[in-house]
Design an enzyme around this catalytic site. Sequence first.
Site, PDB file in Angstrom:
ATOM      1  N   ASP A   6      43.803   4.661  53.198  1.00  0.00           N
ATOM      2  CA  ASP A   6      45.262   4.553  53.259  1.00  0.00           C
ATOM      3  C   ASP A   6      45.783   5.828  53.898  1.00  0.00           C
ATOM      4  O   ASP A   6      45.855   6.876  53.248  1.00  0.00           O
ATOM      5  CB  ASP A   6      45.834   4.367  51.846  1.00  0.00           C
ATOM      6  CG  ASP A   6      47.354   4.403  51.827  1.00  0.00           C
ATOM      7  OD1 ASP A   6      47.969   4.078  52.861  1.00  0.00           O
ATOM      8  OD2 ASP A   6      47.921   4.764  50.773  1.00  0.00           O
ATOM      9  N   GLY A   8      48.529   8.028  55.144  1.00  0.00           N
ATOM     10  CA  GLY A   8      49.958   8.246  55.014  1.00  0.00           C
ATOM     11  C   GLY A   8      50.405   9.473  55.780  1.00  0.00           C
ATOM     12  O   GLY A   8      49.585  10.239  56.298  1.00  0.00           O
ATOM     13  N   ASN A   9      51.700   9.696  55.838  1.00  0.00           N
ATOM     14  CA  ASN A   9      52.228  10.829  56.589  1.00  0.00           C
ATOM     15  C   ASN A   9      51.870  12.172  55.967  1.00  0.00           C
ATOM     16  O   ASN A   9      51.670  13.154  56.683  1.00  0.00           O
ATOM     17  CB  ASN A   9      53.759  10.709  56.688  1.00  0.00           C
ATOM     18  CG  ASN A   9      54.178   9.603  57.628  1.00  0.00           C
ATOM     19  OD1 ASN A   9      53.947   9.671  58.816  1.00  0.00           O
ATOM     20  ND2 ASN A   9      54.787   8.562  57.074  1.00  0.00           N
ATOM     21  N   THR A  10      51.786  12.217  54.642  1.00  0.00           N
ATOM     22  CA  THR A  10      51.475  13.472  53.953  1.00  0.00           C
ATOM     23  C   THR A  10      50.044  13.502  53.449  1.00  0.00           C
ATOM     24  O   THR A  10      49.342  14.502  53.600  1.00  0.00           O
ATOM     25  CB  THR A  10      52.437  13.681  52.768  1.00  0.00           C
ATOM     26  OG1 THR A  10      53.782  13.679  53.246  1.00  0.00           O
ATOM     27  CG2 THR A  10      52.158  15.006  52.072  1.00  0.00           C
ATOM     28  N   ASN A  11      49.601  12.421  52.846  1.00  0.00           N
ATOM     29  CA  ASN A  11      48.255  12.353  52.276  1.00  0.00           C
ATOM     30  C   ASN A  11      47.502  11.137  52.793  1.00  0.00           C
ATOM     31  O   ASN A  11      48.106  10.092  53.087  1.00  0.00           O
ATOM     32  CB  ASN A  11      48.310  12.284  50.745  1.00  0.00           C
ATOM     33  CG  ASN A  11      48.869  13.554  50.130  1.00  0.00           C
ATOM     34  OD1 ASN A  11      48.391  14.645  50.399  1.00  0.00           O
ATOM     35  ND2 ASN A  11      49.900  13.418  49.310  1.00  0.00           N
ATOM     36  N   ASP A 109      51.390  -0.404  54.472  1.00  0.00           N
ATOM     37  CA  ASP A 109      51.118  -0.025  53.087  1.00  0.00           C
ATOM     38  C   ASP A 109      52.050  -0.733  52.108  1.00  0.00           C
ATOM     39  O   ASP A 109      51.660  -1.015  50.967  1.00  0.00           O
ATOM     40  CB  ASP A 109      51.223   1.491  52.913  1.00  0.00           C
ATOM     41  CG  ASP A 109      52.548   2.061  53.406  1.00  0.00           C
ATOM     42  OD1 ASP A 109      53.217   1.442  54.258  1.00  0.00           O
ATOM     43  OD2 ASP A 109      52.925   3.161  52.939  1.00  0.00           O
ATOM     44  N   ASP A 130      57.068   3.416  45.290  1.00  0.00           N
ATOM     45  CA  ASP A 130      55.949   4.192  45.821  1.00  0.00           C
ATOM     46  C   ASP A 130      56.429   5.599  46.143  1.00  0.00           C
ATOM     47  O   ASP A 130      57.287   5.799  47.000  1.00  0.00           O
ATOM     48  CB  ASP A 130      55.400   3.510  47.077  1.00  0.00           C
ATOM     49  CG  ASP A 130      54.054   4.079  47.508  1.00  0.00           C
ATOM     50  OD1 ASP A 130      53.729   5.216  47.110  1.00  0.00           O
ATOM     51  OD2 ASP A 130      53.335   3.389  48.247  1.00  0.00           O
TER      52      ASP A 130
END
Length: 258
Positions: A6, A8-11, A109, A130
Amino acid sequence: MLLALDVGNTNTTIGIFEGEEIRATWRLATDAERLADEYAVIVLGLLRAEGIDVAAIRQGIMASVVPDLTPVFEQLCQRYFHIEPMVVGTGTRTGVRILYDNPREVGADRIVDVVAALRYYGPPPLIIVDFGTATVFDAVSADGDYLGGAIAPGIGISSEALFERAAKLYRVEFDRPKSAIGKNTMTSIQSGTMFGYVGLIEGMVARFKKELGGKARVIATGGWAERLAKETRIFDAVDANLTLTGLRLIHEMHMRRD
């Protein structure tokens, strides 16, 4: 075994599944400048530390909201795991009808979360919150259709914006103060961040429930979910692995059809 990613933009969250059981999960800082080989060093090291044989991973699936990193992780899977990962995106069969004005605008997501929530936390209607780079609210109708949602700035980027734009404010640990009325700068910022976001969550969920007919189960996921869930009774469930589980379910769905 199944490798689920997954991005994501940060993690970036990584999960290893053996059947329905999740063997291990990890969270990495997302870095769009990092190359496939660099990510591979990290991922392979984590697998070794967990005692998981790379050769045992035979399949992969990925959801990414960072377009530049999608080919990077595809290369990682191809070169180091010798698999061609399934990439969840527009047109992927998920079993969820999307009633957004433009379904192509819905992050992969978000629909993956809906798939997992319907399987494990139904029956609908459902509200999914989320906590990631953004705080995202998603609504699922009583018929199991994805209706849409709301997107608010996440805790991390909101705090950073405050510290960058206010000369006399400084970074503090995201923690619960003793009272809502802060007695110094540190506890005032902690109160505004912690209790302010709780108020945001409760207010948005109340509005969503009203529009859904008055009742809905509420599921929390994402990096800040467990911490914020301690400050409110609004959640019926907290599942940090909701997105990874949804990826597994979508992969299984396609394997059965193929």
